[in-house]
Design a protein around this motif. Structure first.
Motif, PDB file in Angstrom:
ATOM      1  N   ALA A 106       0.825  -1.205   0.000  1.00 41.76           N
ATOM      2  CA  ALA A 106       0.000   0.000   0.000  1.00 41.76           C
ATOM      3  C   ALA A 106       0.860   1.256   0.000  1.00 41.76           C
ATOM      4  CB  ALA A 106      -0.915  -0.008   1.219  1.00 41.76           C
ATOM      5  N   SER A 107       0.307   2.288  -0.608  1.00 40.72           N
ATOM      6  CA  SER A 107       0.924   3.611  -0.589  1.00 40.72           C
ATOM      7  C   SER A 107      -0.200   4.630  -0.530  1.00 40.72           C
ATOM      8  CB  SER A 107       1.787   3.828  -1.838  1.00 40.72           C
ATOM      9  OG  SER A 107       0.970   4.017  -2.974  1.00 40.72           O
ATOM     10  N   GLN A 108       0.138   5.906  -0.560  1.00 39.06           N
ATOM     11  CA  GLN A 108      -0.890   6.944  -0.599  1.00 39.06           C
ATOM     12  C   GLN A 108      -1.587   6.948  -1.956  1.00 39.06           C
ATOM     13  OE1 GLN A 108       1.229  10.506   0.435  1.00 39.06           O
ATOM     14  NE2 GLN A 108       1.080  10.090   2.625  1.00 39.06           N
ATOM     15  N   ASP A 135      -4.975  -7.679  -7.774  1.00 42.37           N
ATOM     16  CA  ASP A 135      -6.078  -6.731  -7.678  1.00 42.37           C
ATOM     17  C   ASP A 135      -5.494  -5.406  -7.209  1.00 42.37           C
ATOM     18  OD1 ASP A 135      -8.680  -5.835  -7.835  1.00 42.37           O
ATOM     19  OD2 ASP A 135      -9.263  -6.591  -5.871  1.00 42.37           O
ATOM     20  N   ALA A 136      -6.087  -4.307  -7.627  1.00 39.50           N
ATOM     21  CA  ALA A 136      -5.599  -2.983  -7.229  1.00 39.50           C
ATOM     22  C   ALA A 136      -6.777  -2.059  -6.993  1.00 39.50           C
ATOM     23  CB  ALA A 136      -4.678  -2.413  -8.295  1.00 39.50           C
ATOM     24  N   ARG A 137      -6.585  -1.120  -6.070  1.00 46.26           N
ATOM     25  CA  ARG A 137      -7.627  -0.143  -5.771  1.00 46.26           C
ATOM     26  C   ARG A 137      -6.987   1.118  -5.201  1.00 46.26           C
ATOM     27  NH1 ARG A 137      -7.372  -4.125  -2.488  1.00 46.26           N
ATOM     28  NH2 ARG A 137      -7.167  -3.908  -0.253  1.00 46.26           N
ATOM     29  N   LEU A 138      -7.745   2.184  -5.217  1.00 46.94           N
ATOM     30  CA  LEU A 138      -7.317   3.419  -4.582  1.00 46.94           C
ATOM     31  C   LEU A 138      -7.473   3.248  -3.077  1.00 46.94           C
ATOM     32  CD1 LEU A 138      -9.059   5.970  -6.974  1.00 46.94           C
ATOM     33  CD2 LEU A 138      -6.638   5.303  -6.933  1.00 46.94           C
ATOM     34  N   ALA A 153      -1.723  -2.280 -13.539  1.00 48.24           N
ATOM     35  CA  ALA A 153      -0.368  -1.982 -14.000  1.00 48.24           C
ATOM     36  C   ALA A 153       0.089  -0.607 -13.511  1.00 48.24           C
ATOM     37  CB  ALA A 153      -0.304  -2.063 -15.523  1.00 48.24           C
ATOM     38  N   SER A 154      -0.813   0.368 -13.514  1.00 44.01           N
ATOM     39  CA  SER A 154      -0.461   1.705 -13.029  1.00 44.01           C
ATOM     40  C   SER A 154      -0.120   1.666 -11.539  1.00 44.01           C
ATOM     41  CB  SER A 154      -1.618   2.680 -13.255  1.00 44.01           C
ATOM     42  OG  SER A 154      -1.878   2.822 -14.621  1.00 44.01           O
ATOM     43  N   CYS A 155      -0.871   0.893 -10.791  1.00 34.73           N
ATOM     44  CA  CYS A 155      -0.608   0.770  -9.358  1.00 34.73           C
ATOM     45  C   CYS A 155       0.749   0.111  -9.126  1.00 34.73           C
ATOM     46  CB  CYS A 155      -1.721  -0.022  -8.682  1.00 34.73           C
ATOM     47  SG  CYS A 155      -1.526  -0.182  -6.888  1.00 34.73           S
ATOM     48  N   ALA A 156       1.038  -0.970  -9.845  1.00 33.75           N
ATOM     49  CA  ALA A 156       2.336  -1.649  -9.686  1.00 33.75           C
ATOM     50  C   ALA A 156       3.476  -0.698 -10.026  1.00 33.75           C
ATOM     51  CB  ALA A 156       2.395  -2.894 -10.573  1.00 33.75           C
ATOM     52  N   LEU A 194       3.909   1.779  -7.165  1.00 31.46           N
ATOM     53  CA  LEU A 194       4.564   1.156  -6.007  1.00 31.46           C
ATOM     54  C   LEU A 194       6.051   0.938  -6.261  1.00 31.46           C
ATOM     55  CD1 LEU A 194       1.802  -1.381  -5.009  1.00 31.46           C
ATOM     56  CD2 LEU A 194       2.526   0.606  -3.678  1.00 31.46           C
ATOM     57  N   THR A 195       6.426   0.647  -7.488  1.00 31.07           N
ATOM     58  CA  THR A 195       7.847   0.482  -7.839  1.00 31.07           C
ATOM     59  C   THR A 195       8.564   1.818  -7.659  1.00 31.07           C
ATOM     60  OG1 THR A 195       7.339  -1.285  -9.388  1.00 31.07           O
ATOM     61  CG2 THR A 195       9.452  -0.194  -9.656  1.00 31.07           C
ATOM     62  N   ARG A 196       7.931   2.895  -8.116  1.00 31.61           N
ATOM     63  CA  ARG A 196       8.534   4.223  -7.955  1.00 31.61           C
ATOM     64  C   ARG A 196       8.656   4.573  -6.483  1.00 31.61           C
ATOM     65  NH1 ARG A 196       5.345   5.093 -12.445  1.00 31.61           N
ATOM     66  NH2 ARG A 196       3.691   6.092 -11.253  1.00 31.61           N
ATOM     67  N   ARG A 197       7.668   4.180  -5.672  1.00 30.47           N
ATOM     68  CA  ARG A 197       7.732   4.428  -4.231  1.00 30.47           C
ATOM     69  C   ARG A 197       8.942   3.760  -3.627  1.00 30.47           C
ATOM     70  NH1 ARG A 197       4.416   1.157   0.300  1.00 30.47           N
ATOM     71  NH2 ARG A 197       5.672  -0.427  -0.691  1.00 30.47           N
ATOM     72  N   GLN A 198       9.197   2.500  -4.021  1.00 29.54           N
ATOM     73  CA  GLN A 198      10.336   1.749  -3.509  1.00 29.54           C
ATOM     74  C   GLN A 198      11.644   2.390  -3.951  1.00 29.54           C
ATOM     75  OE1 GLN A 198      10.530  -0.330  -1.214  1.00 29.54           O
ATOM     76  NE2 GLN A 198      12.588  -1.148  -1.438  1.00 29.54           N
ATOM     77  N   GLU A 199      11.705   2.863  -5.204  1.00 28.85           N
ATOM     78  CA  GLU A 199      12.911   3.486  -5.701  1.00 28.85           C
ATOM     79  C   GLU A 199      13.226   4.785  -4.960  1.00 28.85           C
ATOM     80  OE1 GLU A 199      12.040   3.908  -9.851  1.00 28.85           O
ATOM     81  OE2 GLU A 199      12.474   1.798 -10.287  1.00 28.85           O
ATOM     82  N   ALA A 200      12.203   5.454  -4.446  1.00 27.01           N
ATOM     83  CA  ALA A 200      12.378   6.722  -3.737  1.00 27.01           C
ATOM     84  C   ALA A 200      12.894   6.530  -2.315  1.00 27.01           C
ATOM     85  CB  ALA A 200      11.064   7.488  -3.717  1.00 27.01           C
ATOM     86  N   ARG A 201      12.866   5.327  -1.823  1.00 22.53           N
ATOM     87  CA  ARG A 201      13.304   5.073  -0.437  1.00 22.53           C
ATOM     88  C   ARG A 201      14.787   5.088  -0.313  1.00 22.53           C
ATOM     89  NH1 ARG A 201       9.225   0.478   1.981  1.00 22.53           N
ATOM     90  NH2 ARG A 201       7.434   1.784   1.894  1.00 22.53           N
TER      91      ARG A 201
END
Length: 130
Positions: free
Chosen positions: A80-82, A105-108, A117-120, A123-130
């Motif tokens: 999960a992310s924002q 499955d994905a949801r807001l 695919a957009s959600c994945a 989340l990948t970008r979120r991980q890269e930002a850490r």
């Protein structure tokens, strides 16, 4: 108005035919063993980095899951992310093999559907930002 004998026979025949279309549970079902899901009925385009991957690969991409649930041989990982929430369902390809993602499955965060695919990707970008 009365039905003719032919009409009554036809109605009775259709009713019997419809009764034969009911589902019958498998013998020995309900024992907690989670079977394989049907192949995905959604497009897996853009999900190549998720579908068929193991939990270790998902954790390398998205970080530690926010939720990890196991039921029999099945496993659900939630990331999960924002931006969104991604649920990855893993099942073993064969008994004894490591489970891999078979459904996503994905949801807001508010529960509305969002493109998987957009959600994945988010989340990948979120991980890269850490």
């Amino acid at each position: 108005m009365t039905f003719s004998i032919r009409r009554r026979s036809a109605v009775l025949g259709l009713a019997l035919l419809a009764a034969g279309c009911t589902a019958v549970p498998k013998a020995g079902g309900g024992g907690g063993d989670v079977g394989q899901p049907a192949p995905p009925t959604f497009s897996t385009a853009g999900l190549e980095n998720v579908m068929g991957k193991t939990a270790h690969i998902l954790e390398a991409q998205f970080g530690e899951p926010d939720l990890d649930i196991r039921e029999g041989a099945a496993r659900k990982l939630q990331f999960a992310s924002q931006v969104c929430v991604l649920d990855a369902y893993l099942y073993p390809p064969e008994r004894g093999e490591e489970p891999v993602v078979r459904y996503v499955d994905a949801r807001l965060p508010d529960g509305r559907d969002v493109d998987r695919a957009s959600c994945a990707a988010a989340l990948t970008r979120r991980q890269e930002a850490r």
